[in-house]
Design a protein around this motif. Structure first.
Motif, PDB file in Angstrom:
ATOM      1  N   GLU A   1     -18.214   5.474  26.799  1.00  0.00           N
ATOM      2  CA  GLU A   1     -17.173   6.497  26.653  1.00  0.00           C
ATOM      3  C   GLU A   1     -17.559   7.607  25.680  1.00  0.00           C
ATOM      4  O   GLU A   1     -17.243   8.765  25.899  1.00  0.00           O
ATOM      5  CB  GLU A   1     -15.860   5.857  26.195  1.00  0.00           C
ATOM      6  CG  GLU A   1     -15.310   4.818  27.133  1.00  0.00           C
ATOM      7  CD  GLU A   1     -14.868   5.399  28.462  1.00  0.00           C
ATOM      8  OE1 GLU A   1     -14.313   6.506  28.469  1.00  0.00           O
ATOM      9  OE2 GLU A   1     -15.096   4.726  29.488  1.00  0.00           O
ATOM     10  N   TRP A   2     -18.186   7.222  24.566  1.00  0.00           N
ATOM     11  CA  TRP A   2     -18.518   8.213  23.547  1.00  0.00           C
ATOM     12  C   TRP A   2     -19.951   8.698  23.671  1.00  0.00           C
ATOM     13  O   TRP A   2     -20.396   9.528  22.882  1.00  0.00           O
ATOM     14  CB  TRP A   2     -18.269   7.647  22.146  1.00  0.00           C
ATOM     15  CG  TRP A   2     -16.855   7.228  21.908  1.00  0.00           C
ATOM     16  CD1 TRP A   2     -15.734   7.857  22.358  1.00  0.00           C
ATOM     17  CD2 TRP A   2     -16.414   6.093  21.179  1.00  0.00           C
ATOM     18  NE1 TRP A   2     -14.618   7.173  21.956  1.00  0.00           N
ATOM     19  CE2 TRP A   2     -15.009   6.080  21.217  1.00  0.00           C
ATOM     20  CE3 TRP A   2     -17.064   5.078  20.497  1.00  0.00           C
ATOM     21  CZ2 TRP A   2     -14.243   5.107  20.597  1.00  0.00           C
ATOM     22  CZ3 TRP A   2     -16.308   4.105  19.876  1.00  0.00           C
ATOM     23  CH2 TRP A   2     -14.911   4.123  19.935  1.00  0.00           C
ATOM     24  N   ASP A   3     -20.688   8.154  24.634  1.00  0.00           N
ATOM     25  CA  ASP A   3     -22.066   8.556  24.914  1.00  0.00           C
ATOM     26  C   ASP A   3     -22.938   8.483  23.655  1.00  0.00           C
ATOM     27  O   ASP A   3     -23.680   9.411  23.353  1.00  0.00           O
ATOM     28  CB  ASP A   3     -22.089   9.958  25.530  1.00  0.00           C
ATOM     29  CG  ASP A   3     -23.418  10.268  26.198  1.00  0.00           C
ATOM     30  OD1 ASP A   3     -24.085   9.325  26.666  1.00  0.00           O
ATOM     31  OD2 ASP A   3     -23.799  11.459  26.224  1.00  0.00           O
ATOM     32  N   LEU A   4     -22.821   7.379  22.934  1.00  0.00           N
ATOM     33  CA  LEU A   4     -23.584   7.214  21.691  1.00  0.00           C
ATOM     34  C   LEU A   4     -24.812   6.355  21.925  1.00  0.00           C
ATOM     35  O   LEU A   4     -24.730   5.250  22.451  1.00  0.00           O
ATOM     36  CB  LEU A   4     -22.717   6.563  20.617  1.00  0.00           C
ATOM     37  CG  LEU A   4     -21.560   7.390  20.094  1.00  0.00           C
ATOM     38  CD1 LEU A   4     -20.782   6.602  19.065  1.00  0.00           C
ATOM     39  CD2 LEU A   4     -22.052   8.685  19.482  1.00  0.00           C
ATOM     40  N   SER A   5     -25.945   6.864  21.515  1.00  0.00           N
ATOM     41  CA  SER A   5     -27.172   6.070  21.573  1.00  0.00           C
ATOM     42  C   SER A   5     -27.676   5.782  20.157  1.00  0.00           C
ATOM     43  O   SER A   5     -28.699   5.154  19.985  1.00  0.00           O
ATOM     44  CB  SER A   5     -28.232   6.813  22.385  1.00  0.00           C
ATOM     45  OG  SER A   5     -28.475   8.078  21.807  1.00  0.00           O
ATOM     46  N   HIS A   6     -26.956   6.267  19.158  1.00  0.00           N
ATOM     47  CA  HIS A   6     -27.335   6.048  17.758  1.00  0.00           C
ATOM     48  C   HIS A   6     -27.055   4.607  17.348  1.00  0.00           C
ATOM     49  O   HIS A   6     -26.269   3.906  17.973  1.00  0.00           O
ATOM     50  CB  HIS A   6     -26.550   7.005  16.846  1.00  0.00           C
ATOM     51  CG  HIS A   6     -26.896   8.431  17.064  1.00  0.00           C
ATOM     52  ND1 HIS A   6     -26.555   9.109  18.202  1.00  0.00           N
ATOM     53  CD2 HIS A   6     -27.575   9.313  16.293  1.00  0.00           C
ATOM     54  CE1 HIS A   6     -26.992  10.352  18.121  1.00  0.00           C
ATOM     55  NE2 HIS A   6     -27.618  10.502  16.974  1.00  0.00           N
ATOM     56  N   ALA A   7     -27.661   4.214  16.262  1.00  0.00           N
ATOM     57  CA  ALA A   7     -27.415   2.882  15.702  1.00  0.00           C
ATOM     58  C   ALA A   7     -25.974   2.830  15.199  1.00  0.00           C
ATOM     59  O   ALA A   7     -25.526   3.718  14.478  1.00  0.00           O
ATOM     60  CB  ALA A   7     -28.393   2.605  14.573  1.00  0.00           C
ATOM     61  N   LEU A   8     -25.270   1.806  15.596  1.00  0.00           N
ATOM     62  CA  LEU A   8     -23.880   1.627  15.188  1.00  0.00           C
ATOM     63  C   LEU A   8     -23.749   0.328  14.417  1.00  0.00           C
ATOM     64  O   LEU A   8     -24.515  -0.614  14.625  1.00  0.00           O
ATOM     65  CB  LEU A   8     -22.968   1.592  16.423  1.00  0.00           C
ATOM     66  CG  LEU A   8     -22.971   2.823  17.313  1.00  0.00           C
ATOM     67  CD1 LEU A   8     -22.198   2.547  18.588  1.00  0.00           C
ATOM     68  CD2 LEU A   8     -22.396   4.013  16.583  1.00  0.00           C
ATOM     69  N   GLN A   9     -22.770   0.288  13.544  1.00  0.00           N
ATOM     70  CA  GLN A   9     -22.501  -0.909  12.744  1.00  0.00           C
ATOM     71  C   GLN A   9     -21.257  -1.593  13.313  1.00  0.00           C
ATOM     72  O   GLN A   9     -20.240  -0.931  13.532  1.00  0.00           O
ATOM     73  CB  GLN A   9     -22.277  -0.539  11.281  1.00  0.00           C
ATOM     74  CG  GLN A   9     -23.430   0.208  10.649  1.00  0.00           C
ATOM     75  CD  GLN A   9     -24.703  -0.605  10.647  1.00  0.00           C
ATOM     76  OE1 GLN A   9     -24.691  -1.786  10.335  1.00  0.00           O
ATOM     77  NE2 GLN A   9     -25.813   0.014  11.020  1.00  0.00           N
ATOM     78  N   PHE A  10     -21.360  -2.884  13.541  1.00  0.00           N
ATOM     79  CA  PHE A  10     -20.226  -3.629  14.084  1.00  0.00           C
ATOM     80  C   PHE A  10     -19.791  -4.751  13.163  1.00  0.00           C
ATOM     81  O   PHE A  10     -19.142  -5.700  13.590  1.00  0.00           O
ATOM     82  CB  PHE A  10     -20.574  -4.178  15.475  1.00  0.00           C
ATOM     83  CG  PHE A  10     -20.934  -3.103  16.453  1.00  0.00           C
ATOM     84  CD1 PHE A  10     -19.977  -2.222  16.923  1.00  0.00           C
ATOM     85  CD2 PHE A  10     -22.237  -2.945  16.885  1.00  0.00           C
ATOM     86  CE1 PHE A  10     -20.301  -1.217  17.812  1.00  0.00           C
ATOM     87  CE2 PHE A  10     -22.574  -1.948  17.776  1.00  0.00           C
ATOM     88  CZ  PHE A  10     -21.597  -1.074  18.252  1.00  0.00           C
ATOM     89  N   ASP A  11     -20.150  -4.636  11.896  1.00  0.00           N
ATOM     90  CA  ASP A  11     -19.713  -5.635  10.924  1.00  0.00           C
ATOM     91  C   ASP A  11     -18.204  -5.491  10.703  1.00  0.00           C
ATOM     92  O   ASP A  11     -17.584  -4.528  11.140  1.00  0.00           O
ATOM     93  CB  ASP A  11     -20.480  -5.472   9.608  1.00  0.00           C
ATOM     94  CG  ASP A  11     -20.282  -4.094   9.007  1.00  0.00           C
ATOM     95  OD1 ASP A  11     -19.508  -3.981   8.044  1.00  0.00           O
ATOM     96  OD2 ASP A  11     -20.894  -3.129   9.537  1.00  0.00           O
ATOM     97  N   ALA A  12     -17.626  -6.460  10.022  1.00  0.00           N
ATOM     98  CA  ALA A  12     -16.180  -6.476   9.816  1.00  0.00           C
ATOM     99  C   ALA A  12     -15.676  -5.239   9.077  1.00  0.00           C
ATOM    100  O   ALA A  12     -14.601  -4.716   9.384  1.00  0.00           O
ATOM    101  CB  ALA A  12     -15.779  -7.743   9.068  1.00  0.00           C
ATOM    102  N   VAL A  13     -16.435  -4.749   8.117  1.00  0.00           N
ATOM    103  CA  VAL A  13     -16.015  -3.570   7.349  1.00  0.00           C
ATOM    104  C   VAL A  13     -15.972  -2.331   8.247  1.00  0.00           C
ATOM    105  O   VAL A  13     -14.999  -1.571   8.230  1.00  0.00           O
ATOM    106  CB  VAL A  13     -16.939  -3.340   6.131  1.00  0.00           C
ATOM    107  CG1 VAL A  13     -16.627  -2.025   5.440  1.00  0.00           C
ATOM    108  CG2 VAL A  13     -16.823  -4.503   5.156  1.00  0.00           C
ATOM    109  N   SER A  14     -17.016  -2.129   9.054  1.00  0.00           N
ATOM    110  CA  SER A  14     -17.060  -0.968   9.951  1.00  0.00           C
ATOM    111  C   SER A  14     -15.954  -1.043  10.997  1.00  0.00           C
ATOM    112  O   SER A  14     -15.282  -0.044  11.282  1.00  0.00           O
ATOM    113  CB  SER A  14     -18.420  -0.876  10.649  1.00  0.00           C
ATOM    114  OG  SER A  14     -19.445  -0.692   9.702  1.00  0.00           O
ATOM    115  N   ARG A  15     -15.758  -2.235  11.563  1.00  0.00           N
ATOM    116  CA  ARG A  15     -14.695  -2.395  12.561  1.00  0.00           C
ATOM    117  C   ARG A  15     -13.324  -2.216  11.926  1.00  0.00           C
ATOM    118  O   ARG A  15     -12.434  -1.614  12.524  1.00  0.00           O
ATOM    119  CB  ARG A  15     -14.805  -3.761  13.237  1.00  0.00           C
ATOM    120  CG  ARG A  15     -15.968  -3.832  14.204  1.00  0.00           C
ATOM    121  CD  ARG A  15     -16.046  -5.157  14.947  1.00  0.00           C
ATOM    122  NE  ARG A  15     -16.481  -6.206  14.040  1.00  0.00           N
ATOM    123  CZ  ARG A  15     -15.842  -7.362  13.849  1.00  0.00           C
ATOM    124  NH1 ARG A  15     -14.767  -7.643  14.524  1.00  0.00           N
ATOM    125  NH2 ARG A  15     -16.310  -8.249  12.994  1.00  0.00           N
TER     126      ARG A  15
END
Length: 183
Positions: free
Chosen positions: A52-66
């Protein structure tokens, strides 16, 4: 003594009102349920971010980021719930035959105003969400994205139409009151 029959037009309005109220309740439960499920499943977030957001960058999915992403999405979710609540109340009045009342006019305007606010909040929320999911990246790898799309325009247009309809109904009430005073 028998109650007077309900006119066919009002019967159709009542049937539609039941349907809209049911759909509004389902939508409210879906909004709450979606946020409860979505932000607790990193795989769902990643799939959405990539698609949906067309992101290919590194993303963080840890609890703090979420948690940060959930926090920036809460205002939009609350605006959506408020708009649906106004819709539910508006059609509750229609169900009772309260069509051209001050309350109906006020609820229609409030719903329109909240939909306009949703249109403004949508791109800002998307921007803040992407930032929240990349904030844990090292400097230079954080990502800021701002996008406007046709869906934002359509939501804004719908909100403005609801506001205008509320104003038209309010003016019609005022004119009807004036005319009634002449007779």
């Amino acid at each position: 003594m028998r109650p007077s029959p309900i006119p066919a037009g009002l019967q159709r309005i009542r049937w539609i009102a039941h349907c809209v109220r049911a759909m509004a309740l389902i939508a409210m439960a879906t909004v709450v349920g979606f946020h409860a499920v979505f932000w607790t499943h990193p795989a769902m977030i990643e799939r959405t971010a990539r698609k949906e957001w067309d992101l290919s960058h590194a993303l963080q999915f840890d609890a703090v980021s979420r948690g940060a992403a959930l926090a920036v999405n809460l205002p939009l979710a609350l605006l959506t719930l408020y708009a649906l609540w106004c819709l539910w109340r508006l059609f509750g009045g229609y169900l009772r035959g309260e069509v051209f009342t001050d309350a109906a006019t006020r609820l229609l305007r409030r719903m329109g105003q909240s939909v306009v606010a949703i249109a403004v909040a949508m791109p800002l929320t998307d921007t803040a969400t992407v930032l929240a999911l990349t904030l844990g990246n090292p400097p230079g790898q954080r990502y800021l994205s701002f996008q406007l799309g046709s869906s934002h325009f359509v939501v804004l247009l719908c909100g403005l139409v609801f506001v205008a309809m509320g104003q038209v109904m309010r003016e019609a009430q005022r004119m009807a009151q004036e005319n009634a005073e002449f007779i």
